[in-house]
Structures are given as C-alpha cells and as structure tokens.
Design a protein around this motif. Sequence first.
Motif, mmCIF file in Angstrom:
data_model
loop_
_atom_site.group_PDB
_atom_site.id
_atom_site.type_symbol
_atom_site.label_atom_id
_atom_site.label_comp_id
_atom_site.label_asym_id
_atom_site.label_seq_id
_atom_site.Cartn_x
_atom_site.Cartn_y
_atom_site.Cartn_z
ATOM 1 N N ASN A 163 -6.689 6.733 3.006
ATOM 2 C CA ASN A 163 -6.470 6.997 1.594
ATOM 3 C C ASN A 163 -7.664 7.721 0.999
ATOM 4 N N GLN A 188 2.131 14.515 5.540
ATOM 5 C CA GLN A 188 1.338 13.873 4.493
ATOM 6 C C GLN A 188 2.160 13.725 3.223
ATOM 7 N N TYR A 210 -8.769 3.459 -2.818
ATOM 8 C CA TYR A 210 -8.902 4.288 -1.623
ATOM 9 C C TYR A 210 -9.294 3.464 -0.397
ATOM 10 N N ILE A 261 -4.090 11.910 -1.769
ATOM 11 C CA ILE A 261 -2.746 11.327 -1.891
ATOM 12 C C ILE A 261 -2.138 11.585 -3.271
ATOM 13 N N ALA A 313 0.664 7.077 3.016
ATOM 14 C CA ALA A 313 -0.024 8.352 2.831
ATOM 15 C C ALA A 313 0.440 9.399 3.844
ATOM 16 N N HIS A 334 0.851 -1.187 0.000
ATOM 17 C CA HIS A 334 0.000 0.000 0.000
ATOM 18 C C HIS A 334 0.894 1.246 0.000
ATOM 19 N N LYS A 342 -11.992 -0.497 4.350
ATOM 20 C CA LYS A 342 -11.405 0.835 4.241
ATOM 21 C C LYS A 342 -10.527 1.091 5.465
ATOM 22 N N GLY A 374 -5.160 1.276 -0.550
ATOM 23 C CA GLY A 374 -4.012 2.093 -0.924
ATOM 24 C C GLY A 374 -3.060 1.445 -1.909
#
Length: 177
Positions: free
Chosen positions: A167, A126, A137, A171, A111, A108, A153, A140
């Motif tokens: 995510n 970030q 999302y 990003i 982020a 992933h 999620k 990732g």
Amino acid sequence: MQGNLWGIFFDLEEDCQLVLRRRPRIVSNQLLNIREWPEDGDWQNVDMDKVVFWVQAHGLSTPYLNWENAPTIANKIGDYLDTDRASRLEAFRRGYLKIKVNIVVSHHLPAWFFLKIAIGRKEWIQFKHNKLPMVCYNCGRIAHDFKNCMQPKAFVYSLIGKVVPMNGPWIKSEVPM
C-alpha cells in the motif's frame, strides 16, 4: 434515525441520483457512506459495512481491457455493481477499466492481483480507488492512519522479484504513480 445513521431526502429524483453517482463523499477526510434508501424503509437490512467505490483496474493487456471482464475483475475487490461501459477504444486509450464495487470497509483495500494470462505467465493488475479518504499505508484499511497502526507494513513480491510495499499513495486514482 439511530446512532450515526441519517436519512436524507430530496425533492427531485435527479438530485438524489447525482449524489449517488458522485459517491463516496469525503467530509473532513472521513468517509460518508451514502446508501440508497431501502424500498421497504427497513434500515436493519442495509449492510452499512460496505461502501460503494469506483475503482480503476490498470495493467490489463488489450484483449482483457473491455467492460465485459469487469464483473470477474471486480470480484477480486468486492461485489460488482456496474462499470462505466467505456468502449474498447476508450478503455484502451486511457489504459484501465473503471468498475463500481461494494467494498467491506473493515477489510484492507485490495491494491493488486496477478492475472493468469497463459500457462506460466501472469500480469500484475493494480487497483486505484477513486475518492479514497484517509487510508493506512501499513495495513490498507480506510479511515485509519498509519501513524496509529499497530500492524506491520505489508509487502509483496512483484513479477520481477522485487519486494515492494503493498500500500502507498499509488492506490489513490488522484495520484499519478
């Protein structure tokens, strides 16, 4: 070449360097992983599971907003390759460091991370990825759509205690969130 591996050659070295500088390439919303030709010509030793990305690190306080810190920050994402070597003034004006990294495609995408500034104090940093193709999302991962994702999620707690999705469109460096 074998499988989905292609060799592309250029008449001019400048053309080759231009293509390498502007990677990653996106074709039909899919990632085209462009790597340098190995000097020995042996593609068996090239790690095609990694892709080169330019990543922006946002949220760094002024003392940390310099390219000398780029290798340390890059290690939170993948393997450090380079930075755009922006001056402190330029990095301060735009508000982020720009770092070139090798990222494992099957993992992933990182982020964010918490940067320890002092005892008991952390800052949320970030990452925004340049030229990011289709990304899920939920989990990732690159080249994977959330509509087909079986993973739940992912959420994180921000510094102020709010639960936020890990995510999302933010990003991508092209998204001004």
